[in-house]
Design an enzyme around this catalytic site. Sequence first.
Site, PDB file in Angstrom:
ATOM      1  N   SER A   1       0.821  -1.205   0.000  1.00 36.82           N
ATOM      2  CA  SER A   1       0.000   0.000   0.000  1.00 36.82           C
ATOM      3  C   SER A   1       0.864   1.268   0.000  1.00 36.82           C
ATOM      4  CB  SER A   1      -0.960  -0.042   1.196  1.00 36.82           C
ATOM      5  OG  SER A   1      -1.962   0.928   1.094  1.00 36.82           O
TER       6      SER A   1
ATOM      7  N   ASP B   1      -8.882  -6.688  -4.211  1.00 35.27           N
ATOM      8  CA  ASP B   1      -8.408  -5.487  -3.517  1.00 35.27           C
ATOM      9  C   ASP B   1      -9.343  -4.324  -3.824  1.00 35.27           C
ATOM     10  OD1 ASP B   1      -6.987  -3.218  -2.588  1.00 35.27           O
ATOM     11  OD2 ASP B   1      -5.067  -4.183  -2.954  1.00 35.27           O
TER      12      ASP B   1
ATOM     13  N   HIS C   1      -6.657  -6.427   0.098  1.00 37.58           N
ATOM     14  CA  HIS C   1      -5.558  -5.480   0.284  1.00 37.58           C
ATOM     15  C   HIS C   1      -4.715  -5.959   1.461  1.00 37.58           C
ATOM     16  CE1 HIS C   1      -3.718  -1.566  -0.395  1.00 37.58           C
ATOM     17  NE2 HIS C   1      -3.740  -1.330   0.912  1.00 37.58           N
TER      18      HIS C   1
END
Length: 345
Positions: free
Chosen positions: A42, A130, A165
Amino acid sequence: MKLLSSTITMLLALGISPSLQASAPLPGVGASPEGTSVSGLSSGAFMAVQYQVAYSASVSGAGIVAGGPYYCASNFLLTYAGICMGTVPFFPPNPNLMVAAAQLFALNGDIDPLISLQKSRVYVFSGTKDTVVYQSAVNATVDFFKGVGVPNINLVYVNKVPSGHALLTPSFGNTCSANKAPFVSKCTVGKAAYDQPGAILSHIYGPLNPPAKIRTGQLLTFNQREFADTSTSMADDAYAYVPASCTQGVSCKVHVAFHGCLQSEKVVGDDFYGKSSYNDWADSNNIIMLYPQVNDSQPLNPQGCWDWYGYTGPNYAYKSAPQMKAVQAMIERLTLSSSGPMAMH
């Protein structure tokens, strides 16, 4: 008891809190300056991209898990954040603009010459489930690396796993499709648990020994404040895992793992730096793991993200950026000769 009370009174009179003792300094362990690599999830993936590109002359490879291309936000967070995370339909990031920016920065000496990226090995990952950083953004990351000279043979893109994610580890975390804290999940690929740290390190360094079943090294807590002041959002403390071999005369490589937003020790404890499989692979392959830490700060960094959009200043993607310089200084410290016994976390 009177002595203890008197000591505490004296410390308070000097403006020193007795409960806030600084952690030990990061030690020098004689690490090799060659073969340094980075990875992240991320905002940590955005940061890994930035660090790989800016310091490409001294960084051999990167693992990018759910991250967009270099300098995507271009100092315009409110305008480009959604685009850079792939949340704006039919309007993905334009990697050609990021390539042009990197070329200009290299020409001006703000980052290393891009020719060094021709030797870099890059792993990129995007889960099909995600819902934080979508695949359109990660696709642009792959195209960016191609545009700045990373050969196809050195670039792998894994984008078929039905994960959310998260960093994917074999034995800890949420179910595969989760998009929630601690942003560490377990997925099965080909009837086997997918070990993403192992996949990243193996792609960067080539065939590795199997991960350690029992760790023999030391997990260190060290004072990060000497490398970065509070204006950077970097935490007081950070972490490093040093395999036993690296204190016994073996010159070890350094791998930096950047956590994601809402994933620092303050929020998820040791879930990222202690419970993933990074340290298992590091232990058996002479790799020192470095886990720098960023915490939340108002108003521009409320989720404890690495700076991929300019909250520390307009030079956030340059070698001179405060967070980038801090990490580079930590790596340099690790390459110094041994500085005595290490305190175990």
